[in-house]
Design a protein around this motif. Structure first.
Motif, PDB file in Angstrom:
ATOM      1  N   ARG A   1       0.510  -1.275  -0.010  1.00  0.00           N
ATOM      2  CA  ARG A   1       0.421  -0.256   0.197  1.00  0.00           C
ATOM      3  C   ARG A   1       0.941   1.356  -0.213  1.00  0.00           C
ATOM      4  O   ARG A   1       0.383   2.460   0.188  1.00  0.00           O
ATOM      5  N   SER A   2       2.075   1.296  -0.356  1.00  0.00           N
ATOM      6  CA  SER A   2       3.074   2.947  -0.614  1.00  0.00           C
ATOM      7  C   SER A   2       3.127   3.599  -1.460  1.00  0.00           C
ATOM      8  O   SER A   2       2.240   2.892  -2.430  1.00  0.00           O
ATOM      9  N   LEU A   3       2.827   4.379  -1.288  1.00  0.00           N
ATOM     10  CA  LEU A   3       2.465   5.682  -1.581  1.00  0.00           C
ATOM     11  C   LEU A   3       2.833   7.064  -1.770  1.00  0.00           C
ATOM     12  O   LEU A   3       3.229   7.023  -0.216  1.00  0.00           O
ATOM     13  N   LEU A   4       4.002   7.073  -2.715  1.00  0.00           N
ATOM     14  CA  LEU A   4       5.001   8.670  -2.847  1.00  0.00           C
ATOM     15  C   LEU A   4       4.111   9.735  -3.503  1.00  0.00           C
ATOM     16  O   LEU A   4       3.500   9.351  -4.576  1.00  0.00           O
ATOM     17  N   LEU A   5       3.844  10.774  -2.270  1.00  0.00           N
ATOM     18  CA  LEU A   5       3.726  12.363  -3.014  1.00  0.00           C
ATOM     19  C   LEU A   5       4.006  13.022  -3.186  1.00  0.00           C
ATOM     20  O   LEU A   5       5.135  13.482  -1.782  1.00  0.00           O
ATOM     21  N   VAL A   6       4.292  13.732  -3.779  1.00  0.00           N
ATOM     22  CA  VAL A   6       5.083  14.375  -5.045  1.00  0.00           C
ATOM     23  C   VAL A   6       4.185  15.766  -5.356  1.00  0.00           C
ATOM     24  O   VAL A   6       3.974  15.885  -6.478  1.00  0.00           O
ATOM     25  N   ASP A   7       4.676  16.425  -4.328  1.00  0.00           N
ATOM     26  CA  ASP A   7       4.037  18.134  -5.447  1.00  0.00           C
ATOM     27  C   ASP A   7       4.552  19.399  -3.819  1.00  0.00           C
ATOM     28  O   ASP A   7       5.024  19.160  -2.946  1.00  0.00           O
ATOM     29  N   ASP A   8       5.365  20.583  -4.518  1.00  0.00           N
ATOM     30  CA  ASP A   8       5.527  21.746  -3.830  1.00  0.00           C
ATOM     31  C   ASP A   8       4.930  22.636  -2.662  1.00  0.00           C
ATOM     32  O   ASP A   8       5.404  23.312  -1.856  1.00  0.00           O
ATOM     33  N   ASP A   9       3.164  21.953  -3.429  1.00  0.00           N
ATOM     34  CA  ASP A   9       2.592  22.679  -2.501  1.00  0.00           C
ATOM     35  C   ASP A   9       2.299  22.230  -1.853  1.00  0.00           C
ATOM     36  O   ASP A   9       1.852  20.870  -1.296  1.00  0.00           O
ATOM     37  N   GLU A  10       2.647  22.492   0.134  1.00  0.00           N
ATOM     38  CA  GLU A  10       3.254  22.229   1.353  1.00  0.00           C
ATOM     39  C   GLU A  10       1.590  22.176   1.861  1.00  0.00           C
ATOM     40  O   GLU A  10       1.776  19.991   2.242  1.00  0.00           O
TER      41      GLU A  10
ATOM     42  N   ILE B   1      13.398   9.227  -2.715  1.00  0.00           N
ATOM     43  CA  ILE B   1      12.978   7.861  -2.433  1.00  0.00           C
ATOM     44  C   ILE B   1      12.177   6.787  -2.874  1.00  0.00           C
ATOM     45  O   ILE B   1      11.844   5.557  -3.181  1.00  0.00           O
ATOM     46  N   ALA B   2      12.658   7.446  -4.631  1.00  0.00           N
ATOM     47  CA  ALA B   2      12.116   6.313  -5.833  1.00  0.00           C
ATOM     48  C   ALA B   2      13.343   5.019  -5.807  1.00  0.00           C
ATOM     49  O   ALA B   2      13.112   4.117  -6.081  1.00  0.00           O
ATOM     50  N   ARG B   3      13.994   5.637  -4.937  1.00  0.00           N
ATOM     51  CA  ARG B   3      15.406   5.151  -5.073  1.00  0.00           C
ATOM     52  C   ARG B   3      15.792   3.890  -4.277  1.00  0.00           C
ATOM     53  O   ARG B   3      16.018   2.801  -3.541  1.00  0.00           O
ATOM     54  N   ILE B   4      15.833   5.051  -2.837  1.00  0.00           N
ATOM     55  CA  ILE B   4      15.936   4.319  -1.933  1.00  0.00           C
ATOM     56  C   ILE B   4      14.364   2.685  -1.230  1.00  0.00           C
ATOM     57  O   ILE B   4      14.781   2.055  -0.854  1.00  0.00           O
ATOM     58  N   ARG B   5      13.527   3.499  -1.402  1.00  0.00           N
ATOM     59  CA  ARG B   5      11.763   2.423  -0.634  1.00  0.00           C
ATOM     60  C   ARG B   5      11.170   2.973  -2.050  1.00  0.00           C
ATOM     61  O   ARG B   5      10.039   3.694  -1.696  1.00  0.00           O
ATOM     62  N   PRO B   6      11.224   1.976  -2.986  1.00  0.00           N
ATOM     63  CA  PRO B   6      10.240   2.708  -4.163  1.00  0.00           C
ATOM     64  C   PRO B   6       8.395   2.259  -3.981  1.00  0.00           C
ATOM     65  O   PRO B   6       8.899   0.919  -3.572  1.00  0.00           O
ATOM     66  N   PRO B   7       7.914   2.745  -3.693  1.00  0.00           N
ATOM     67  CA  PRO B   7       7.016   2.385  -3.503  1.00  0.00           C
ATOM     68  C   PRO B   7       5.959   1.646  -4.371  1.00  0.00           C
ATOM     69  O   PRO B   7       5.503   1.628  -5.929  1.00  0.00           O
TER      70      PRO B   7
ATOM     71  N   PRO C   1       9.507  -0.827 -12.485  1.00  0.00           N
ATOM     72  CA  PRO C   1       8.534  -0.783 -13.469  1.00  0.00           C
ATOM     73  C   PRO C   1       7.069  -1.108 -13.241  1.00  0.00           C
ATOM     74  O   PRO C   1       5.775  -0.744 -13.490  1.00  0.00           O
ATOM     75  N   ASP C   2       6.496  -1.832 -12.488  1.00  0.00           N
ATOM     76  CA  ASP C   2       5.356  -2.156 -11.532  1.00  0.00           C
ATOM     77  C   ASP C   2       4.357  -1.513 -11.297  1.00  0.00           C
ATOM     78  O   ASP C   2       3.585  -0.283 -10.962  1.00  0.00           O
ATOM     79  N   CYS C   3       5.464   0.218 -10.873  1.00  0.00           N
ATOM     80  CA  CYS C   3       4.698   1.998  -9.786  1.00  0.00           C
ATOM     81  C   CYS C   3       3.453   1.870 -11.201  1.00  0.00           C
ATOM     82  O   CYS C   3       3.324   2.367 -12.094  1.00  0.00           O
ATOM     83  N   ARG C   4       2.426   1.903  -9.805  1.00  0.00           N
ATOM     84  CA  ARG C   4       1.261   2.892 -10.810  1.00  0.00           C
ATOM     85  C   ARG C   4       1.351   4.862 -11.033  1.00  0.00           C
ATOM     86  O   ARG C   4       0.898   4.784  -9.618  1.00  0.00           O
ATOM     87  N   VAL C   5       1.625   5.565 -11.141  1.00  0.00           N
ATOM     88  CA  VAL C   5       1.594   6.772 -11.532  1.00  0.00           C
ATOM     89  C   VAL C   5       0.773   7.237 -11.798  1.00  0.00           C
ATOM     90  O   VAL C   5       0.532   7.139 -13.020  1.00  0.00           O
TER      91      VAL C   5
END
Length: 184
Positions: free
Chosen positions: A13-22, A51-57, A83-87
């Motif tokens: 269930r890991s999810l990475l959120l990348v946005d500069d709007d805090e 984060i993608a390199r160390i803990r790919p979600p 490669p299977d990460c859903r972005v």
């Protein structure tokens, strides 16, 4: 729309959120956690790539335009690490060219900001060739325009003249728009 059940998310269930709007990324992280994801946030291209390199979600939501570069760089890093990460790519500046670029490098969907957590969840969990259902309560065109003007106004440190110049709008027209309440 109801929250998505955990069974649809899968075991990772890991999810990475990348946005500069805090403020936006914190709200989205909280909403996605309620839907069963385990969110981790980053506010720059560099932090997202790390984060993608160390803990790919298993899942990722990436803003297209970040202070230190393009979110497409984060999408590429995610594809290399997992490669299977859903972005899903988010942007406040919707354009066909960037949508095509995002999908070509591996994004599964492209949403215009401001997208709510239900839209993001539906896009992340959509499978196969079927498109996610359209939003139940989409914003009106007037509201989207007003949100864009407000965002540019904030990015210009609330400077009306600079905002008007960047929006190619007369300063007095912009002042009238800013004085009104937001449309529904």
């Amino acid at each position: 729309m109801n929250d998505q059940p955990l069974a649809e998310i899968g075991p990772d269930r890991s999810l990475l959120l990348v946005d500069d709007d805090e403020a936006f990324v914190k709200r989205l992280a909280k909403a996605m956690e309620k839907r069963g994801f385990l969110p981790e946030t980053a506010e720059s291209v560099a932090a997202g790539k790390e984060i993608a390199r160390i803990r790919p979600p298993a899942y990722a939501v990436v803003d297209l335009r970040l202070e230190d570069g393009s979110g497409l760089d984060v999408v590429e890093a995610l594809r290399e690490s997992r490669p299977d990460c859903r972005v899903v790519v988010l942007t406040g500046y919707g354009a066909i060219a960037t949508a095509v670029a995002a999908v070509k490098i591996g994004a599964i969907d492209y949403l215009s900001k401001p997208a709510d957590a239900n839209d993001v969840t539906n896009a992340l969990l959509a499978r196969g060739e079927t498109l996610p259902p359209p939003p139940e309560n989409p914003m009106s065109a007037d509201r989207v325009r007003w949100e864009h003007i407000q965002r540019v106004y904030e990015q210009c440190d609330r400077n009306v003249s600079e905002t008007a110049r960047r929006l190619n709008m007369h300063r007095r027209t912009l002042q009238r728009i800013l004085a009104k309440r937001s449309p529904k």
